[in-house]
Design a protein around this motif. Structure first.
Motif, PDB file in Angstrom:
ATOM      1  N   PHE A  20     -40.334   5.181  -8.605  1.00  0.00           N
ATOM      2  CA  PHE A  20     -38.888   5.352  -8.698  1.00  0.00           C
ATOM      3  C   PHE A  20     -38.218   5.070  -7.355  1.00  0.00           C
ATOM      4  O   PHE A  20     -37.227   4.337  -7.276  1.00  0.00           O
ATOM      5  CB  PHE A  20     -38.562   6.774  -9.177  1.00  0.00           C
ATOM      6  N   LEU A  21     -38.759   5.637  -6.287  1.00  0.00           N
ATOM      7  CA  LEU A  21     -38.202   5.450  -4.949  1.00  0.00           C
ATOM      8  C   LEU A  21     -38.245   3.979  -4.521  1.00  0.00           C
ATOM      9  O   LEU A  21     -37.252   3.436  -4.023  1.00  0.00           O
ATOM     10  CB  LEU A  21     -38.965   6.311  -3.938  1.00  0.00           C
ATOM     11  N   LEU A  22     -39.390   3.342  -4.731  1.00  0.00           N
ATOM     12  CA  LEU A  22     -39.522   1.932  -4.353  1.00  0.00           C
ATOM     13  C   LEU A  22     -38.569   1.059  -5.155  1.00  0.00           C
ATOM     14  O   LEU A  22     -38.017   0.086  -4.632  1.00  0.00           O
ATOM     15  CB  LEU A  22     -40.961   1.462  -4.546  1.00  0.00           C
ATOM     16  N   ASN A  23     -38.346   1.404  -6.414  1.00  0.00           N
ATOM     17  CA  ASN A  23     -37.398   0.654  -7.230  1.00  0.00           C
ATOM     18  C   ASN A  23     -35.965   0.907  -6.776  1.00  0.00           C
ATOM     19  O   ASN A  23     -35.161  -0.020  -6.693  1.00  0.00           O
ATOM     20  CB  ASN A  23     -37.559   1.013  -8.708  1.00  0.00           C
ATOM     21  N   GLN A  30     -38.419  -3.402 -11.451  1.00  0.00           N
ATOM     22  CA  GLN A  30     -38.875  -2.835 -12.721  1.00  0.00           C
ATOM     23  C   GLN A  30     -39.666  -3.824 -13.557  1.00  0.00           C
ATOM     24  O   GLN A  30     -40.476  -3.415 -14.383  1.00  0.00           O
ATOM     25  CB  GLN A  30     -37.675  -2.371 -13.554  1.00  0.00           C
ATOM     26  N   ASP A  31     -39.424  -5.089 -13.374  1.00  0.00           N
ATOM     27  CA  ASP A  31     -40.096  -6.100 -14.200  1.00  0.00           C
ATOM     28  C   ASP A  31     -41.369  -6.627 -13.548  1.00  0.00           C
ATOM     29  O   ASP A  31     -41.706  -7.794 -13.690  1.00  0.00           O
ATOM     30  CB  ASP A  31     -39.138  -7.239 -14.551  1.00  0.00           C
ATOM     31  N   THR A  32     -42.078  -5.735 -12.842  1.00  0.00           N
ATOM     32  CA  THR A  32     -43.345  -6.131 -12.223  1.00  0.00           C
ATOM     33  C   THR A  32     -44.498  -5.342 -12.842  1.00  0.00           C
ATOM     34  O   THR A  32     -44.313  -4.221 -13.336  1.00  0.00           O
ATOM     35  CB  THR A  32     -43.334  -5.889 -10.702  1.00  0.00           C
ATOM     36  N   TYR A  35     -45.122  -1.959 -10.986  1.00  0.00           N
ATOM     37  CA  TYR A  35     -44.227  -0.884 -11.392  1.00  0.00           C
ATOM     38  C   TYR A  35     -44.691  -0.273 -12.721  1.00  0.00           C
ATOM     39  O   TYR A  35     -44.754   0.949 -12.873  1.00  0.00           O
ATOM     40  CB  TYR A  35     -42.798  -1.408 -11.506  1.00  0.00           C
ATOM     41  N   ALA A  36     -45.026  -1.142 -13.659  1.00  0.00           N
ATOM     42  CA  ALA A  36     -45.496  -0.662 -14.971  1.00  0.00           C
ATOM     43  C   ALA A  36     -46.791   0.127 -14.829  1.00  0.00           C
ATOM     44  O   ALA A  36     -46.948   1.197 -15.430  1.00  0.00           O
ATOM     45  CB  ALA A  36     -45.683  -1.835 -15.927  1.00  0.00           C
ATOM     46  N   MET A  37     -47.709  -0.371 -14.025  1.00  0.00           N
ATOM     47  CA  MET A  37     -48.987   0.318 -13.844  1.00  0.00           C
ATOM     48  C   MET A  37     -48.807   1.673 -13.156  1.00  0.00           C
ATOM     49  O   MET A  37     -49.472   2.649 -13.513  1.00  0.00           O
ATOM     50  CB  MET A  37     -49.968  -0.548 -13.045  1.00  0.00           C
ATOM     51  N   MET A  38     -47.930   1.736 -12.177  1.00  0.00           N
ATOM     52  CA  MET A  38     -47.677   3.017 -11.512  1.00  0.00           C
ATOM     53  C   MET A  38     -47.123   4.035 -12.514  1.00  0.00           C
ATOM     54  O   MET A  38     -47.476   5.215 -12.467  1.00  0.00           O
ATOM     55  CB  MET A  38     -46.713   2.829 -10.340  1.00  0.00           C
ATOM     56  N   ASN A  39     -46.272   3.569 -13.424  1.00  0.00           N
ATOM     57  CA  ASN A  39     -45.725   4.464 -14.441  1.00  0.00           C
ATOM     58  C   ASN A  39     -46.779   4.868 -15.471  1.00  0.00           C
ATOM     59  O   ASN A  39     -46.831   6.025 -15.887  1.00  0.00           O
ATOM     60  CB  ASN A  39     -44.516   3.816 -15.121  1.00  0.00           C
ATOM     61  N   ILE A  40     -47.609   3.927 -15.883  1.00  0.00           N
ATOM     62  CA  ILE A  40     -48.661   4.241 -16.853  1.00  0.00           C
ATOM     63  C   ILE A  40     -49.636   5.265 -16.277  1.00  0.00           C
ATOM     64  O   ILE A  40     -49.937   6.282 -16.903  1.00  0.00           O
ATOM     65  CB  ILE A  40     -49.418   2.969 -17.284  1.00  0.00           C
TER      66      ILE A  40
END
Length: 95
Positions: A20-23, A30-32, A35-40
């Motif tokens: 969230f902070l990096l975004n 968000q479309d990387t 980012y998706a892997m960090m959220n998963i």
């Protein structure tokens, strides 16, 4: 001694907040895939910690978060790189 569930949950939350902070500071978009892997992984760990402490509201929240992030990752993997770059250029032109 720190409980296992606290370590797992704290690691998960740290990953979610870091993404969230990096975004927020436009370091990670968000479309990387990153980012998706960090959220998963973050939501998955947080979900697992919630299972360990038997707290169903957060099992549902974090499980849903991980699932939605996974769907986002699958969508990212299906979109050709040229189209992603084109979309990024269009978004950059809007600012």
């Amino acid at each position: 001694m720190v409980e296992f569930s606290v370590i797992v949950g704290s690691t998960g939350v740290l990953l979610l907040l870091l993404a969230f902070l990096l975004n927020l500071f436009k370091i990670l978009m968000q479309d990387t895939k990153t980012y998706a892997m960090m959220n998963i992984v973050g939501a998955g760990l947080s979900c697992y910690a919630s299972v360990l402490i038997d707290y169903m509201p957060f099992v549902i929240l974090e499980g849903t978060w991980a699932f939605v992030a996974f769907i986002g990752l699958v969508r990212l993997l299906k979109v050709p790189d040229k189209l992603k770059n084109k979309n990024r250029e269009l978004k950059a032109g809007e600012n």
